[in-house]
Write a protein that holds these residues in place. Structure first.
Motif, PDB file in Angstrom:
ATOM      1  N   LEU A  65       0.917  -1.203  -0.001  1.00 62.10           N
ATOM      2  CA  LEU A  65      -0.149  -0.094   0.048  1.00 62.10           C
ATOM      3  C   LEU A  65       0.914   1.227   0.019  1.00 62.10           C
ATOM      4  CD1 LEU A  65      -2.811  -0.911   2.596  1.00 62.10           C
ATOM      5  CD2 LEU A  65      -2.885  -1.219  -0.091  1.00 62.10           C
ATOM      6  N   LEU A  66       2.037   1.291   0.531  1.00 65.06           N
ATOM      7  CA  LEU A  66       2.748   2.372   0.716  1.00 65.06           C
ATOM      8  C   LEU A  66       4.363   2.007   0.551  1.00 65.06           C
ATOM      9  CD1 LEU A  66       3.373   5.611   1.363  1.00 65.06           C
ATOM     10  CD2 LEU A  66       2.998   4.878   3.914  1.00 65.06           C
ATOM     11  N   TYR A  67       5.201   2.856  -0.332  1.00 58.67           N
ATOM     12  CA  TYR A  67       6.436   2.969  -0.084  1.00 58.67           C
ATOM     13  C   TYR A  67       7.019   4.356   0.068  1.00 58.67           C
ATOM     14  CZ  TYR A  67       6.908  -1.744  -1.975  1.00 58.67           C
ATOM     15  OH  TYR A  67       7.038  -3.069  -2.197  1.00 58.67           O
ATOM     16  N   GLU A  68       7.797   4.536   0.922  1.00 62.53           N
ATOM     17  CA  GLU A  68       8.352   6.049   1.162  1.00 62.53           C
ATOM     18  C   GLU A  68       9.756   6.155   0.805  1.00 62.53           C
ATOM     19  OE1 GLU A  68       8.145   7.324   5.502  1.00 62.53           O
ATOM     20  OE2 GLU A  68       6.078   6.182   5.728  1.00 62.53           O
ATOM     21  N   TYR A  69      10.178   7.327   0.491  1.00 56.95           N
ATOM     22  CA  TYR A  69      11.559   7.741  -0.299  1.00 56.95           C
ATOM     23  C   TYR A  69      11.711   8.980   0.557  1.00 56.95           C
ATOM     24  CZ  TYR A  69       9.852   4.115  -3.655  1.00 56.95           C
ATOM     25  OH  TYR A  69       9.508   3.106  -4.051  1.00 56.95           O
ATOM     26  N   ASP A  70      13.024   9.058   0.777  1.00 54.89           N
ATOM     27  CA  ASP A  70      13.610  10.410   1.585  1.00 54.89           C
ATOM     28  C   ASP A  70      14.241  10.971   0.469  1.00 54.89           C
ATOM     29  OD1 ASP A  70      12.588  10.202   4.355  1.00 54.89           O
ATOM     30  OD2 ASP A  70      13.987   8.787   4.808  1.00 54.89           O
ATOM     31  N   ILE A  71      13.932  12.277   0.260  1.00 57.76           N
ATOM     32  CA  ILE A  71      14.782  13.046  -0.782  1.00 57.76           C
ATOM     33  C   ILE A  71      15.239  14.574  -0.042  1.00 57.76           C
ATOM     34  CG2 ILE A  71      14.440  14.415  -2.844  1.00 57.76           C
ATOM     35  CD1 ILE A  71      13.859  11.487  -3.297  1.00 57.76           C
ATOM     36  N   LYS A  72      16.333  14.299   0.596  1.00 56.71           N
ATOM     37  CA  LYS A  72      16.997  15.411   1.438  1.00 56.71           C
ATOM     38  C   LYS A  72      15.895  15.808   2.619  1.00 56.71           C
ATOM     39  CE  LYS A  72      20.951  15.804  -0.714  1.00 56.71           C
ATOM     40  NZ  LYS A  72      22.165  15.585  -0.110  1.00 56.71           N
ATOM     41  N   ASN A  73      15.211  16.965   2.261  1.00 50.83           N
ATOM     42  CA  ASN A  73      14.545  17.575   3.362  1.00 50.83           C
ATOM     43  C   ASN A  73      13.041  17.495   3.369  1.00 50.83           C
ATOM     44  OD1 ASN A  73      14.410  18.998   1.196  1.00 50.83           O
ATOM     45  ND2 ASN A  73      14.861  21.006   2.291  1.00 50.83           N
ATOM     46  N   TYR A  74      12.552  16.426   2.525  1.00 55.39           N
ATOM     47  CA  TYR A  74      11.171  15.649   2.335  1.00 55.39           C
ATOM     48  C   TYR A  74      11.185  14.417   2.058  1.00 55.39           C
ATOM     49  CZ  TYR A  74      11.496  16.622  -2.461  1.00 55.39           C
ATOM     50  OH  TYR A  74      11.792  16.515  -3.939  1.00 55.39           O
ATOM     51  N   LYS A  75       9.999  14.098   2.024  1.00 57.13           N
ATOM     52  CA  LYS A  75       9.692  12.669   2.041  1.00 57.13           C
ATOM     53  C   LYS A  75       8.565  12.632   0.729  1.00 57.13           C
ATOM     54  CE  LYS A  75       7.805  11.096   5.699  1.00 57.13           C
ATOM     55  NZ  LYS A  75       7.741  10.413   6.710  1.00 57.13           N
ATOM     56  N   ILE A  76       8.784  11.575   0.048  1.00 59.32           N
ATOM     57  CA  ILE A  76       7.539  11.273  -0.929  1.00 59.32           C
ATOM     58  C   ILE A  76       6.979   9.920  -0.238  1.00 59.32           C
ATOM     59  CG2 ILE A  76       7.339  10.243  -3.320  1.00 59.32           C
ATOM     60  CD1 ILE A  76       9.629  12.025  -4.334  1.00 59.32           C
ATOM     61  N   MET A  77       5.838   9.821  -0.626  1.00 55.79           N
ATOM     62  CA  MET A  77       5.035   8.733  -0.031  1.00 55.79           C
ATOM     63  C   MET A  77       3.951   8.162  -1.242  1.00 55.79           C
ATOM     64  SD  MET A  77       3.706  10.178   3.688  1.00 55.79           S
ATOM     65  CE  MET A  77       3.100   8.858   4.256  1.00 55.79           C
ATOM     66  N   HIS A  78       4.709   7.018  -1.609  1.00 50.85           N
ATOM     67  CA  HIS A  78       3.917   6.352  -2.816  1.00 50.85           C
ATOM     68  C   HIS A  78       3.102   5.405  -2.363  1.00 50.85           C
ATOM     69  CE1 HIS A  78       4.609   3.742  -6.700  1.00 50.85           C
ATOM     70  NE2 HIS A  78       3.703   4.526  -6.883  1.00 50.85           N
ATOM     71  N   TYR A  79       1.704   5.795  -2.835  1.00 54.73           N
ATOM     72  CA  TYR A  79       0.614   4.940  -2.262  1.00 54.73           C
ATOM     73  C   TYR A  79      -0.058   4.223  -3.447  1.00 54.73           C
ATOM     74  CZ  TYR A  79       0.273   7.487   2.095  1.00 54.73           C
ATOM     75  OH  TYR A  79       0.165   7.961   3.413  1.00 54.73           O
ATOM     76  N   ASP A  80      -0.471   3.009  -3.604  1.00 46.62           N
ATOM     77  CA  ASP A  80      -1.413   2.310  -4.238  1.00 46.62           C
ATOM     78  C   ASP A  80      -2.496   1.767  -3.581  1.00 46.62           C
ATOM     79  OD1 ASP A  80      -2.401   0.211  -6.021  1.00 46.62           O
ATOM     80  OD2 ASP A  80      -0.550   0.083  -7.075  1.00 46.62           O
ATOM     81  N   LEU A  81      -3.577   2.269  -3.952  1.00 45.61           N
ATOM     82  CA  LEU A  81      -5.003   2.074  -3.350  1.00 45.61           C
ATOM     83  C   LEU A  81      -5.920   1.009  -4.058  1.00 45.61           C
ATOM     84  CD1 LEU A  81      -5.890   5.662  -2.341  1.00 45.61           C
ATOM     85  CD2 LEU A  81      -4.230   3.941  -1.166  1.00 45.61           C
ATOM     86  N   TYR A  82      -5.442   0.131  -4.995  1.00 42.71           N
ATOM     87  CA  TYR A  82      -5.845  -0.620  -5.712  1.00 42.71           C
ATOM     88  C   TYR A  82      -6.705  -1.754  -4.893  1.00 42.71           C
ATOM     89  CZ  TYR A  82      -6.721  -4.021  -9.466  1.00 42.71           C
ATOM     90  OH  TYR A  82      -7.434  -5.058 -10.515  1.00 42.71           O
ATOM     91  N   ARG A  83      -5.965  -2.293  -3.968  1.00 40.95           N
ATOM     92  CA  ARG A  83      -6.857  -3.383  -3.276  1.00 40.95           C
ATOM     93  C   ARG A  83      -7.562  -2.859  -2.342  1.00 40.95           C
ATOM     94  NH1 ARG A  83      -3.530  -6.785  -0.143  1.00 40.95           N
ATOM     95  NH2 ARG A  83      -2.546  -5.044   0.589  1.00 40.95           N
ATOM     96  N   LEU A  84      -7.666  -1.673  -1.994  1.00 48.38           N
ATOM     97  CA  LEU A  84      -8.769  -1.280  -0.986  1.00 48.38           C
ATOM     98  C   LEU A  84     -10.329  -1.070  -1.811  1.00 48.38           C
ATOM     99  CD1 LEU A  84      -6.910   1.819   0.372  1.00 48.38           C
ATOM    100  CD2 LEU A  84      -6.726  -0.579   1.060  1.00 48.38           C
ATOM    101  N   LYS A  85     -11.175  -1.478  -1.006  1.00 50.85           N
ATOM    102  CA  LYS A  85     -12.414  -1.557  -1.157  1.00 50.85           C
ATOM    103  C   LYS A  85     -13.365  -0.424  -0.921  1.00 50.85           C
ATOM    104  CE  LYS A  85     -11.870  -6.025  -2.177  1.00 50.85           C
ATOM    105  NZ  LYS A  85     -10.783  -5.939  -3.241  1.00 50.85           N
ATOM    106  N   ASP A  86     -13.155   0.457  -0.078  1.00 50.52           N
ATOM    107  CA  ASP A  86     -14.113   1.546   0.087  1.00 50.52           C
ATOM    108  C   ASP A  86     -13.360   2.883   0.932  1.00 50.52           C
ATOM    109  OD1 ASP A  86     -14.164   1.165   3.140  1.00 50.52           O
ATOM    110  OD2 ASP A  86     -15.493  -0.343   2.856  1.00 50.52           O
ATOM    111  N   SER A  87     -13.975   4.073   1.097  1.00 51.04           N
ATOM    112  CA  SER A  87     -13.459   5.230   1.304  1.00 51.04           C
ATOM    113  C   SER A  87     -12.784   4.998   2.837  1.00 51.04           C
ATOM    114  CB  SER A  87     -14.134   6.228   1.089  1.00 51.04           C
ATOM    115  OG  SER A  87     -15.566   6.426   1.760  1.00 51.04           O
ATOM    116  N   GLN A  88     -13.537   4.160   3.632  1.00 53.17           N
ATOM    117  CA  GLN A  88     -13.284   3.948   5.127  1.00 53.17           C
ATOM    118  C   GLN A  88     -11.982   3.480   5.213  1.00 53.17           C
ATOM    119  OE1 GLN A  88     -15.448   5.220   7.384  1.00 53.17           O
ATOM    120  NE2 GLN A  88     -13.995   4.388   8.966  1.00 53.17           N
ATOM    121  N   GLU A  89     -11.628   2.417   4.336  1.00 51.48           N
ATOM    122  CA  GLU A  89     -10.192   1.843   4.128  1.00 51.48           C
ATOM    123  C   GLU A  89      -9.239   2.977   4.067  1.00 51.48           C
ATOM    124  OE1 GLU A  89     -10.201  -2.495   3.142  1.00 51.48           O
ATOM    125  OE2 GLU A  89     -10.937  -1.364   1.540  1.00 51.48           O
ATOM    126  N   VAL A  90      -9.635   3.865   3.187  1.00 55.86           N
ATOM    127  CA  VAL A  90      -8.545   4.921   2.895  1.00 55.86           C
ATOM    128  C   VAL A  90      -8.429   5.742   4.086  1.00 55.86           C
ATOM    129  CG1 VAL A  90      -8.174   6.933   1.251  1.00 55.86           C
ATOM    130  CG2 VAL A  90      -9.087   5.147   0.257  1.00 55.86           C
TER     131      VAL A  90
END
Length: 151
Positions: A65-90
């Motif tokens: 569902l998530l991979y994080e990447y540190d880029i110096k003074n900030y972070k990239i959060m890469h999400y894939d919500l394909y397997r989620l079924k409803d907005s409550q899970e999000v």
């Protein structure tokens, strides 16, 4: 916009990466194999190279569902919500709790109900030509006046 090759997609991702701010959000929409993760790989690898960080493998976080990447003074959060079924899970993922100092790239964002400021949506569509994609781009907040010819 038509993406005619992987090089075109790479060029687009670099152009968008150059315009990113630390609290921006990128929604990636499209069928499986349309180019969402490839776009993300090019964008993150460009930012890693630009910041003298060793380039890493950028995989689809479909199962994690998530991979994080540190880029110096900030972070990239890469999400894939394909397997989620409803907005409550999000909502349980609490994606938008940490807003500053974090770029969020979200594949399959259709279940997100929040109106997110400063986001760009990229909708990839397959064509009949291999490696070619139609791409629709829509911006919100600071991305709202983005012109396709700027990319």
């Amino acid at each position: 916009m038509i993406i005619k090759s992987l090089e075109n997609l790479k060029s687009l991702s670099v152009t968008i990466a150059k315009k990113l701010s630390k609290s921006d959000c990128i929604f990636l929409i499209g069928e499986i194999g349309a180019g969402k993760t490839t776009f993300t790989r090019y964008l993150i690898n460009y930012l890693q190279e630009k910041n003298n960080i060793k380039q890493t493998d950028i995989l689809s976080p479909t199962f994690n569902l998530l991979y994080e990447y540190d880029i110096k003074n900030y972070k990239i959060m890469h999400y894939d919500l394909y397997r989620l079924k409803d907005s409550q899970e999000v909502m349980q993922l609490d994606i938008f709790n940490e807003i500053s100092e974090t770029v969020k790239i979200i594949e399959w964002p259709e279940l997100i109900k929040n109106n997110i400021d400063n986001r760009i949506e990229l909708k990839f569509y397959h064509t009949t030509i291999e490696n070619e994609r139609n791409l629709e781009i829509k911006g919100y907040g600071k991305w709202e006046n983005l012109k396709i010819n700027e990319l």
